[in-house]
Design a protein around this motif. Structure first.
Motif, PDB file in Angstrom:
ATOM      1  N   HIS A 112       0.840  -1.209   0.000  1.00  0.00           N
ATOM      2  CA  HIS A 112       0.000   0.000   0.000  1.00  0.00           C
ATOM      3  C   HIS A 112       0.872   1.255   0.000  1.00  0.00           C
ATOM      4  N   ALA A 197      -5.725   0.781  -9.694  1.00  0.00           N
ATOM      5  CA  ALA A 197      -5.098   0.726  -8.373  1.00  0.00           C
ATOM      6  C   ALA A 197      -4.880   2.126  -7.805  1.00  0.00           C
ATOM      7  N   ARG A 198      -4.545   3.055  -8.669  1.00  0.00           N
ATOM      8  CA  ARG A 198      -4.278   4.423  -8.213  1.00  0.00           C
ATOM      9  C   ARG A 198      -5.529   5.100  -7.681  1.00  0.00           C
ATOM     10  N   THR A 203      -4.953  -2.550  -4.891  1.00  0.00           N
ATOM     11  CA  THR A 203      -3.627  -2.848  -5.426  1.00  0.00           C
ATOM     12  C   THR A 203      -3.476  -4.302  -5.870  1.00  0.00           C
ATOM     13  N   GLU A 206      -3.023  -5.386  -9.671  1.00  0.00           N
ATOM     14  CA  GLU A 206      -1.742  -5.448 -10.364  1.00  0.00           C
ATOM     15  C   GLU A 206      -1.180  -6.870 -10.315  1.00  0.00           C
TER      16      GLU A 206
END
Length: 334
Positions: A112, A197-198, A203, A206
């Motif tokens: 994170h 994810a951004r 996350t 990915e």
């Protein structure tokens, strides 16, 4: 030295282009890693450098495979390209394993770490450049596929009809085309994953994308390995046998084909045939002329480099259509 450069010019252009593009991409990703410290970008950098070395290996092998036959290797070096591709897919397999493993760890233990907007834009920018460059190589490889099967290469055909004809492409071209299909598609979904994810904080996506890309690479490994293993051993080209039989039977004096084999030697194909003629009264000059005409017609077919034709009188049996492969103990005119 001049002979070496002349030989290298005969290598797969798509492999050389892919090697250069992947080296450039690897360097861009190295710069991005220095600025962002992103471990995933480091992995992508190693992936690109690995692909560059892999494609350079294939390019050299495809060039050397075109070396002229000699006394020690009377059938030439055609199978060398199959052996080179086998080594190349081992590299791809290692990269695929590392990609899946990294993705699995990322899914099980997501990080994170907060990225600044600058770092995010650098990562997105590098991936966008990668997609464009890989897509360019894919387009070029698709054109080579279509050129090898004598299909239109303009417009979007390299992105569409090339997939329907990939089975008939040369081993080196096929390897580049399949690898860059995975690389281009993988770059697109990796870009989407980074954006998701951004802005969502999920996350793990990915890692999921990394696993998908790795499994796609394993599929390439399986397909290319199985085909080139058969090519290195030596196998018959059944599709070309059917096509060659049509070319032979088009000759007005040919009544039947007793035996026909098309063997693949890397990119080259060798044709051996025992055919029957209608007229039993042909003299040696006429038989030689028939043999010459058929040989020339076969040599005009894609990748056919060697033809051996034997002629016998018609035995009244329909051997080719019946698929009878029994041995022959009759008079054969050569």
């Amino acid at each position: 030295m001049t002979g070496l450069f002349t030989l290298l010019k005969k290598g797969s252009k798509s492999s050389l282009m892919a090697a250069i593009v992947n080296f450039v991409l690897g360097t861009l990703k190295l710069v991005a890693y220095i600025f962002t410290g992103n471990v995933a970008m480091f992995a992508e950098m190693m992936h690109s450098y690995g692909d560059a070395a892999n494609q350079l290996f294939v390019w050299v092998g495809s060039a050397v495979s075109k070396k002229a036959p000699n006394e020690k290797f009377p059938f030439g070096y055609g199978r060398l390209v199959n052996i080179v591709c086998l080594f190349a897919v081992i590299i791809v397999a290692i990269l695929a394993y590392e990609t899946v493993l990294e993705g699995f760890h990322h899914v099980m233990h997501p990080t994170h770490q907060e990225q600044t907007m600058q770092q995010f834009l650098i990562a997105v920018g590098v991936l966008l450049i990668g997609v464009v460059l890989e897509g360019t190589v894919l387009y070029k490889a698709g054109q080579e596929v279509l050129e090898e099967v004598h299909k239109p290469t303009n417009g979007i055909h390299p992105f569409t009809t090339s997939y329907a004809n990939i089975g008939r492409a040369k081993p080196a071209t096929k390897l580049v085309f399949m690898e860059d299909t995975v690389a281009t598609g993988g770059g697109v979904i990796a870009l989407i994953a980074i954006v998701i994810a951004r802005f969502t904080g999920w996350t793990q996506i990915e890692g999921i994308v990394s696993i998908i890309i790795g499994l796609a690479m394993f599929y390439v490994v399986f397909k290319v390995f199985m085909e080139n293993a058969a090519g290195a051993i030596g196998r018959a080209d059944e599709e070309m046998e059917v096509h060659a039989s049509k070319v032979i039977l088009e000759h007005p004096e040919v009544s039947d084909i007793k035996r026909l084999v098309v063997m693949k030697e890397g990119e080259d194909k060798h044709v051996e045939a025992l055919i029957e003629v209608r007229n039993h009264e042909f003299n040696l000059r006429q038989l030689t002329e028939i043999k010459k005409e058929i040989t020339n017609n076969l040599l005009q077919q894609p990748h056919v480099t060697d033809v051996n034709i034997e002629i016998m009188e018609d035995d009244g049996l329909d051997d080719w259509k019946s698929g009878n492969g029994s041995s022959i103990n009759r008079n054969i005119y050569e």
